[in-house]
Design a protein around this motif. Sequence first.
Motif, PDB file in Angstrom:
ATOM      1  N   SER A 128       0.845  -1.192   0.000  1.00  8.20           N
ATOM      2  CA  SER A 128       0.000   0.000   0.000  1.00  8.20           C
ATOM      3  C   SER A 128       0.878   1.239   0.000  1.00  8.20           C
ATOM      4  CB  SER A 128      -0.901  -0.012   1.245  1.00  8.20           C
ATOM      5  OG  SER A 128      -1.655   1.182   1.333  1.00  8.20           O
ATOM      6  N   ASP A 195      -1.906  -1.672  -8.774  1.00 10.18           N
ATOM      7  CA  ASP A 195      -2.750  -1.531  -7.595  1.00 10.18           C
ATOM      8  C   ASP A 195      -4.224  -1.507  -8.015  1.00 10.18           C
ATOM      9  OD1 ASP A 195      -3.513  -1.138  -5.014  1.00 10.18           O
ATOM     10  OD2 ASP A 195      -2.708   0.877  -4.819  1.00 10.18           O
ATOM     11  N   ASN A 196      -5.111  -1.636  -7.024  1.00 13.09           N
ATOM     12  CA  ASN A 196      -6.554  -1.485  -7.235  1.00 13.09           C
ATOM     13  C   ASN A 196      -7.035  -2.328  -8.415  1.00 13.09           C
ATOM     14  OD1 ASN A 196      -9.133  -0.488  -6.702  1.00 13.09           O
ATOM     15  ND2 ASN A 196      -8.894   1.218  -8.116  1.00 13.09           N
ATOM     16  N   SER A 197      -6.781  -3.619  -8.350  1.00 11.20           N
ATOM     17  CA  SER A 197      -7.148  -4.536  -9.427  1.00 11.20           C
ATOM     18  C   SER A 197      -7.323  -5.923  -8.831  1.00 11.20           C
ATOM     19  CB  SER A 197      -6.071  -4.559 -10.516  1.00 11.20           C
ATOM     20  OG  SER A 197      -4.806  -4.870  -9.936  1.00 11.20           O
ATOM     21  N   ASP A 198      -8.034  -6.782  -9.534  1.00 10.52           N
ATOM     22  CA  ASP A 198      -8.382  -8.100  -9.003  1.00 10.52           C
ATOM     23  C   ASP A 198      -8.111  -9.175 -10.044  1.00 10.52           C
ATOM     24  OD1 ASP A 198      -9.404 -10.300  -7.731  1.00 10.52           O
ATOM     25  OD2 ASP A 198     -11.426  -9.503  -7.465  1.00 10.52           O
ATOM     26  N   SER A 243      -7.396  -6.251  -4.157  1.00 10.35           N
ATOM     27  CA  SER A 243      -7.014  -4.840  -4.191  1.00 10.35           C
ATOM     28  C   SER A 243      -5.736  -4.570  -4.967  1.00 10.35           C
ATOM     29  CB  SER A 243      -6.849  -4.308  -2.755  1.00 10.35           C
ATOM     30  OG  SER A 243      -5.865  -5.045  -2.067  1.00 10.35           O
ATOM     31  N   GLY A 244      -5.076  -5.606  -5.504  1.00 10.07           N
ATOM     32  CA  GLY A 244      -3.902  -5.370  -6.320  1.00 10.07           C
ATOM     33  C   GLY A 244      -2.665  -6.104  -5.856  1.00 10.07           C
ATOM     34  N   HIS A 270     -11.154  -2.671 -12.122  1.00  3.56           N
ATOM     35  CA  HIS A 270     -11.644  -1.514 -11.364  1.00  3.56           C
ATOM     36  C   HIS A 270     -11.341  -0.209 -12.091  1.00  3.56           C
ATOM     37  CE1 HIS A 270     -12.453  -4.360  -8.284  1.00  3.56           C
ATOM     38  NE2 HIS A 270     -11.248  -4.403  -7.756  1.00  3.56           N
ATOM     39  N   GLY A 272      -8.573   0.360 -13.740  1.00  6.47           N
ATOM     40  CA  GLY A 272      -7.144   0.671 -13.653  1.00  6.47           C
ATOM     41  C   GLY A 272      -6.306   0.253 -14.836  1.00  6.47           C
ATOM     42  N   TYR A 340     -17.047  -6.396  -2.846  1.00 10.36           N
ATOM     43  CA  TYR A 340     -15.789  -5.684  -2.552  1.00 10.36           C
ATOM     44  C   TYR A 340     -15.865  -4.864  -1.275  1.00 10.36           C
ATOM     45  CZ  TYR A 340     -14.025  -6.988  -7.124  1.00 10.36           C
ATOM     46  OH  TYR A 340     -13.583  -7.705  -8.209  1.00 10.36           O
TER      47      TYR A 340
END
Length: 345
Positions: A128, A195-198, A243-244, A270, A272, A340
């Motif tokens: 993070s 980041d911010n991906s699944d 979340s990445g 998401h 991104g 989520y």
Amino acid sequence: INLHADGGSCMSPGPWNDADTFSIGFTQTVHESHHNYGVMCFGDWGFEITIKDMSGTLMYCRYVDHGMHISIDTTYGSLELPPGTYIINVSTITGTDTYVTLTYTPGGGGVVASDLVVYHNGNLYPVSDANPGETYSHVVDLVRGGNVIRILIIGNFDPAAQIDIANIFGVSDPIELVCNTDEIAIRAVLSWQIDNSDVDLHLIAPGGNYFSLTDCYFGNRNPDWGDSAGTLDNPMLDHDNTSGYGPETIVLPLPANGLYTVLIHYYSDHGGGNAPSNVVVTLNESTQRSYARTLTNAQIWIVTGINVSGGEAYFASPPDSSSLMGSAAVFYGDYPTKDYSSTEE
């Protein structure tokens, strides 16, 4: 970055070129300096320096032309560059050696971001943004035997480029753990670089189908595939990272005979964008292969097959995709949904 373009002599005309690439993680001022020397030739001599982004857009140009009766020095564009990857090129004109130095120092412009990164046995896993006073959690997938873990604070960490020693702001003492487990016949570890991906890891049983009871994935993390009296013939997904970055790990200690499949699904970007993804598969605690691919949203990647015979696992070609998908509805996106808002991680 230091570049040198050799202009040769008056008898061997130019231009001569040199180029390099560099990346910056935030908007900052980049500095360019140069010097040149060589013989004065009849006609023009000089150099050109350009910086372009990866699409070919010219961001900066310095053009110097010394003719017999005229001297031109033209500069246009900007060295206040936004985040991205760039190509710097220097070309000379007859008779001149040109040396160019490009400097871009984190902190020279913009704001230096701090990233919390976990080091585990030589691999780096972003967690993070690092903010004072906050608490973070991260799942570390221990391997059989020795595990060395450290927590790093790195400025503007780039997962694709991995570590920049100059940008390390803080390092914890090493945490050394020994994991005494049974031998694992199949271990698959997924990580990705945004980041911010699944992105999801799947292991499909022999003759099995994607998103079914024969698929070990986020909705079926520890299925019972073998002898109900034991557990070593059952796979297990450690957790679902939504979340990445990852990692996600599936292990299967003592699989039954048959052809298994490692499969990756980019569940949601998401918004991104594409996800550079890496899968490391280890068989029998001894043989390892690494696979890499950049995935687009909702893309399915059949990574490899694994054939098991007599308790030993071997890399093999995967089954045909039509047998894995089961139905057209599954292939075109009829898959389980995720909440989520949950805190499963």
